[in-house]
Write a protein that holds these residues in place. Structure first.
Motif, PDB file in Angstrom:
ATOM      1  N   ILE A 201       0.918  -1.212   0.084  1.00  0.00           N
ATOM      2  CA  ILE A 201       0.116   0.189   0.171  1.00  0.00           C
ATOM      3  C   ILE A 201       1.023   1.028  -0.086  1.00  0.00           C
ATOM      4  O   ILE A 201       1.762   1.386   0.716  1.00  0.00           O
ATOM      5  N   LEU A 202       0.690   2.098  -1.003  1.00  0.00           N
ATOM      6  CA  LEU A 202       1.489   3.305  -0.977  1.00  0.00           C
ATOM      7  C   LEU A 202       0.579   4.647  -0.756  1.00  0.00           C
ATOM      8  O   LEU A 202      -0.456   4.700  -1.351  1.00  0.00           O
ATOM      9  N   ILE A 203       1.111   5.330   0.261  1.00  0.00           N
ATOM     10  CA  ILE A 203       0.368   6.554   0.570  1.00  0.00           C
ATOM     11  C   ILE A 203       1.240   7.700   0.243  1.00  0.00           C
ATOM     12  O   ILE A 203       2.271   7.897   0.587  1.00  0.00           O
ATOM     13  N   THR A 204       0.633   8.653  -0.541  1.00  0.00           N
ATOM     14  CA  THR A 204       1.366   9.988  -0.609  1.00  0.00           C
ATOM     15  C   THR A 204       0.463  11.028  -0.060  1.00  0.00           C
ATOM     16  O   THR A 204      -0.538  11.392  -0.177  1.00  0.00           O
ATOM     17  N   THR A 205       1.394  11.936   0.776  1.00  0.00           N
ATOM     18  CA  THR A 205       0.740  12.846   1.514  1.00  0.00           C
ATOM     19  C   THR A 205       1.522  14.036   1.740  1.00  0.00           C
ATOM     20  O   THR A 205       1.522  14.860   2.635  1.00  0.00           O
ATOM     21  N   THR A 206       2.046  14.397   0.263  1.00  0.00           N
ATOM     22  CA  THR A 206       3.060  15.619   0.338  1.00  0.00           C
ATOM     23  C   THR A 206       2.210  16.929  -0.021  1.00  0.00           C
ATOM     24  O   THR A 206       0.922  16.733  -0.156  1.00  0.00           O
ATOM     25  N   ARG A 207       2.884  17.988   0.075  1.00  0.00           N
ATOM     26  CA  ARG A 207       2.014  19.070  -0.704  1.00  0.00           C
ATOM     27  C   ARG A 207       1.907  19.275  -2.106  1.00  0.00           C
ATOM     28  O   ARG A 207       1.259  20.166  -2.835  1.00  0.00           O
ATOM     29  N   GLY A 208       2.261  18.139  -2.891  1.00  0.00           N
ATOM     30  CA  GLY A 208       1.874  18.190  -4.207  1.00  0.00           C
ATOM     31  C   GLY A 208       2.410  19.152  -5.255  1.00  0.00           C
ATOM     32  O   GLY A 208       2.020  19.946  -5.888  1.00  0.00           O
ATOM     33  N   LYS A 209       3.881  19.156  -4.930  1.00  0.00           N
ATOM     34  CA  LYS A 209       4.672  20.069  -5.789  1.00  0.00           C
ATOM     35  C   LYS A 209       5.205  19.643  -7.174  1.00  0.00           C
ATOM     36  O   LYS A 209       6.102  20.100  -7.738  1.00  0.00           O
ATOM     37  N   GLY A 210       4.866  18.163  -7.380  1.00  0.00           N
ATOM     38  CA  GLY A 210       5.389  17.518  -8.730  1.00  0.00           C
ATOM     39  C   GLY A 210       5.493  16.076  -8.587  1.00  0.00           C
ATOM     40  O   GLY A 210       4.970  15.550  -7.499  1.00  0.00           O
ATOM     41  N   GLU A 211       5.812  15.326  -9.719  1.00  0.00           N
ATOM     42  CA  GLU A 211       5.858  14.015  -9.955  1.00  0.00           C
ATOM     43  C   GLU A 211       6.987  13.670  -8.686  1.00  0.00           C
ATOM     44  O   GLU A 211       8.083  13.610  -8.777  1.00  0.00           O
ATOM     45  N   LEU A 212       6.604  12.765  -7.772  1.00  0.00           N
ATOM     46  CA  LEU A 212       7.312  12.146  -6.947  1.00  0.00           C
ATOM     47  C   LEU A 212       7.378  10.821  -6.987  1.00  0.00           C
ATOM     48  O   LEU A 212       8.427  10.010  -6.716  1.00  0.00           O
ATOM     49  N   VAL A 213       6.467  10.162  -7.688  1.00  0.00           N
ATOM     50  CA  VAL A 213       6.601   8.671  -7.631  1.00  0.00           C
ATOM     51  C   VAL A 213       6.601   8.227  -9.239  1.00  0.00           C
ATOM     52  O   VAL A 213       5.443   8.554  -9.796  1.00  0.00           O
ATOM     53  N   GLU A 214       7.390   7.341  -9.461  1.00  0.00           N
ATOM     54  CA  GLU A 214       7.577   6.816 -11.099  1.00  0.00           C
ATOM     55  C   GLU A 214       6.800   5.707 -11.322  1.00  0.00           C
ATOM     56  O   GLU A 214       6.723   4.690 -10.486  1.00  0.00           O
ATOM     57  N   ALA A 215       6.311   5.569 -12.507  1.00  0.00           N
ATOM     58  CA  ALA A 215       5.475   4.288 -12.775  1.00  0.00           C
ATOM     59  C   ALA A 215       6.104   3.043 -12.740  1.00  0.00           C
ATOM     60  O   ALA A 215       5.724   1.943 -12.124  1.00  0.00           O
ATOM     61  N   GLU A 216       7.306   2.961 -13.096  1.00  0.00           N
ATOM     62  CA  GLU A 216       8.188   1.738 -13.225  1.00  0.00           C
ATOM     63  C   GLU A 216       8.457   1.258 -11.719  1.00  0.00           C
ATOM     64  O   GLU A 216       8.842   0.093 -11.246  1.00  0.00           O
ATOM     65  N   TRP A 217       8.573   1.980 -10.730  1.00  0.00           N
ATOM     66  CA  TRP A 217       8.689   1.742  -9.221  1.00  0.00           C
ATOM     67  C   TRP A 217       7.542   0.952  -8.662  1.00  0.00           C
ATOM     68  O   TRP A 217       7.752   0.175  -7.747  1.00  0.00           O
ATOM     69  N   ILE A 218       6.253   1.081  -9.172  1.00  0.00           N
ATOM     70  CA  ILE A 218       5.171   0.481  -8.512  1.00  0.00           C
ATOM     71  C   ILE A 218       5.061  -1.087  -9.051  1.00  0.00           C
ATOM     72  O   ILE A 218       5.056  -1.473 -10.189  1.00  0.00           O
ATOM     73  N   LYS A 219       4.828  -1.939  -7.958  1.00  0.00           N
ATOM     74  CA  LYS A 219       4.756  -3.279  -8.324  1.00  0.00           C
ATOM     75  C   LYS A 219       3.141  -3.696  -8.543  1.00  0.00           C
ATOM     76  O   LYS A 219       2.490  -2.987  -8.019  1.00  0.00           O
ATOM     77  N   PRO A 220       3.245  -4.836  -9.505  1.00  0.00           N
ATOM     78  CA  PRO A 220       1.628  -5.327  -9.553  1.00  0.00           C
ATOM     79  C   PRO A 220       1.151  -5.732  -8.071  1.00  0.00           C
ATOM     80  O   PRO A 220       1.844  -5.836  -7.009  1.00  0.00           O
TER      81      PRO A 220
END
Length: 332
Positions: A201-220
């Motif tokens: 489970i990935l949770i993102t709670t930043t101030r939303g200043k840009g792309e932080l998480v890249e697609a190829e890092w996410i596992k199925p």
């Protein structure tokens, strides 16, 4: 008819609600929203420009409880504490009895947004995460990152948390706080990539200043809880993540304009028809949640007035039941 308005201070509000209850009020809100029980106008914001911040007004009427709520919440006033002795962001909630439109409650609203936003992550985990999910990655380690853990910890056993933040101070503070409060081990990641690759489970709670998480890092099989993006222009995720994911939102109208979903839509990576469901539809059983252990699921949350309504109403009822608060008579 005697007309009394209940006043509830911040300290009283904090004694009147538990996270477990908030998870229930948020589920109720989402189901109500998708059952034609809710009137929720677009929210209004006034930007007061730097050095001041902004103030938002969110309104919701819920036919199920016959309550109209209005939440005013401000933020981004850095000089408030030193110059005026008040917090840099504040919240107030008004509850009206919809049968008469009489004002029945005025309560501090500074805790509610954090609580109901935290609870929405847990509601999405129940509906969309793999049943055997054990590891959480938190990108961002502020107040809301803690709230997410507080809520998700109510509904599943978290084995470990992998955390990343821009500054090592906030990261080590988060580690100490979480390990003390929950006894869950926190691994401080050396990079965002390293943290994300560990996530069930990935949770993102930043101030939303840009792309932080890249697609190829996410596992199925990963479930993503996207919290930080709640305004036009904010962003946390590489829009490519949406191309092969099952996308569930709180409100299609809000998320396509203000949520993380605005980016894949504007880049034509997906169309509005590509949004799988609003979460209320999944909770009501009208649309399926997760259908395989390989799916990547995304819950895009922008926050809705109806969540404030159901949560504040629960606080109000708990207050009446426990005789907490002070009554004020406008019409003596």
């Amino acid at each position: 008819m005697q007309m009394k308005t209940l006043l509830l201070k911040k300290e009283e509000v904090s004694r009147l609600i538990r996270m477990k209850e908030v998870i229930g009020t948020v589920e109720e809100a989402y189901k109500a929203f998708n059952s034609d029980q809710v009137v929720q106008p677009d929210y209004i914001g006034i930007d007061l420009h730097p050095p001041r911040g902004d103030i938002d007004f969110k309104l919701g009427y819920y036919k199920g409880n016959e309550i109209i709520s209005m939440k005013a919440s401000s933020g981004g006033f850095p000089n408030n504490p030193t110059t005026y002795g008040v917090p840099s962001g504040m919240g107030t909630i008004l509850l009206f009895d919809a049968r008469t439109c009489a004002l029945i409650c005025v309560m501090d609203g500074s805790l509610i947004t954090g609580l109901r936003t935290g609870a929405c992550g847990a509601v999405s985990v129940k509906a969309l995460a793999r049943k055997n999910a054990k590891r959480i990655t938190s990108i961002g380690t502020g107040n809301q990152a803690r709230m997410q853990i507080r809520a998700i910890n109510e509904i599943m056993k978290i084995e470990a948390i992998h955390a990343w933040d821009h500054t090592s101070e906030s990261l080590s503070r988060y580690k100490a706080d979480i390990e003390r409060e929950f006894g869950i081990p926190v691994v401080m990641a050396n990079s965002k990539k390293e943290a994300v690759e560990q996530a069930d489970i990935l949770i993102t709670t930043t101030r939303g200043k840009g792309e932080l998480v890249e697609a190829e890092w996410i596992k199925p099989g990963t479930h993503i809880v996207a919290i930080g993006t709640d305004a036009k222009g904010k962003q946390e995720l590489d829009p490519e993540i949406f191309r092969n994911a099952k996308v569930v939102v709180d409100s299609i109208t809000q998320c396509s304009e203000k949520g993380e979903t605005q980016h894949p839509l504007s880049k034509n990576i997906m169309s509005k028809d590509g949004i799988h469901a609003e979460i209320g539809e999944v909770l009501l059983g009208e649309k399926p949640g997760r259908e395989s252990d390989e799916e990547i699921t995304i819950f895009d949350s922008t926050g809705m007035a109806i969540q404030d309504n159901t949560t504040a109403t629960k606080i109000y009822r708990n207050a009446i039941e426990n005789k907490i608060g002070t009554f004020f008579e406008f019409f003596e």
